[in-house]
Design a protein around this motif. Structure first.
Motif: not given
Ligand SMILES: [Zn+2]
Length: 273
Positions: A86-93
């Motif tokens: 789980v990464e806090n990147n723009f795509e996931n946001r």
């Protein structure tokens, strides 16, 4: 299939967590309590659980649906963010922001922002920043969906979540939740408030036990997973501890960043002395 109808009721409470079964462990009793009070509740799982030692993502999907029924949630869905990554990147946001705009929750429950499992604390930051993004008027957000058509769960009568999969909904109106609170059960931090789940403890435990692939006694991962009786003892001890802090039998802990606002001093709960 219908398009996204604007008349569909927004969620009162949306719990967001990294893994299927996290919500059942940290705030399932609270969600059930809200549902019993007539509130519309939902769960967004960020991952599908494909990295788990026990069971497959498909098994977990069925189990998550069973748990959702017990907790009487109106809406549940899992995103396709990789389990264990789980990464806090723009795509996931953007993916999470799409759900926020679509479901328009008044309250969002996030995991606490520190913890042992990177997915848990990352989900906290990711969720917060997604709530912020969802409110930006000029940001275009579309709804991302996991490939599995059976990914939607409608434990109640309506088929709305399934329909929404086909809505291809773009142009969702900006929305920010009024309140963001943090479920702190996974981390040793003093909560700012607890929710009394004394009447709901048994149902919450059953919701967790719906994850049979994870919690039934079995050979796989025996040294990693405690036996079911031990799980119950641990969960009860935690619920009792937080219950004690609130002067009730069982409770779930939460933290809010804001101060409390009081109208009448004589109605403040929890005895001091
Ligand atoms: Zn987890």
């Amino acid at each position: 299939m219908s398009t996204l109808a604007t008349s569909e009721a927004p969620l009162d409470v949306l719990a967001i967590a990294a893994h299927r079964d996290d919500v059942e462990q940290t705030c399932g009793g609270t969600l059930l309590k809200m549902a019993q009070r007539g509130r519309r509740t939902g769960i967004l799982d960020l991952t599908q659980g494909e990295m788990g030692t026990r069971g497959t993502a498909e098994e977990r999907e069925r189990e998550a649906a069973d748990a959702a029924k017990i907790l009487r949630v109106s809406w549940r869905q899992a995103l396709d963010i990789p389990d264990g990554r789980v990464e806090n990147n723009f795509e996931n946001r953007l993916k999470v922001a799409g759900v926020i705009r679509e479901q328009r929750p008044r309250v969002v429950i996030l995991p606490y922002w520190e913890g042992r499992h990177p997915d848990h604390y990352t989900a906290s930051k990711l969720g917060y920043e997604a709530c912020f993004l969802a409110g930006l008027a000029k940001l275009e957000v579309s709804v991302a969906r996991a490939p599995s058509a059976a990914n939607s769960v409608e434990p109640h009568a309506s088929l709305e979540a399934g329909r929404r999969q086909d809505a291809g909904a773009t142009n969702l109106r900006p929305h920010r939740p009024f309140k963001i609170i943090y479920a702190t059960l996974y981390y040793d931090v003093r909560p700012t408030f607890v929710v009394d789940i004394t009447q709901l403890f048994e149902a919450r435990f059953q919701a967790l036990m719906a994850y049979k692939s994870q919690f039934s006694d079995q050979e796989a991962g025996k040294d990693l997973f405690p036996a079911q009786a031990e799980i119950r003892a641990r969960i009860e001890a935690m619920a009792r501890f937080y219950g004690l802090l609130g002067g009730v039998t069982y409770a779930e802990p939460f933290l809010q960043k804001e101060v409390g606002l009081v109208e009448d001093l004589t109605l403040i709960p929890v005895k001091s002395i």
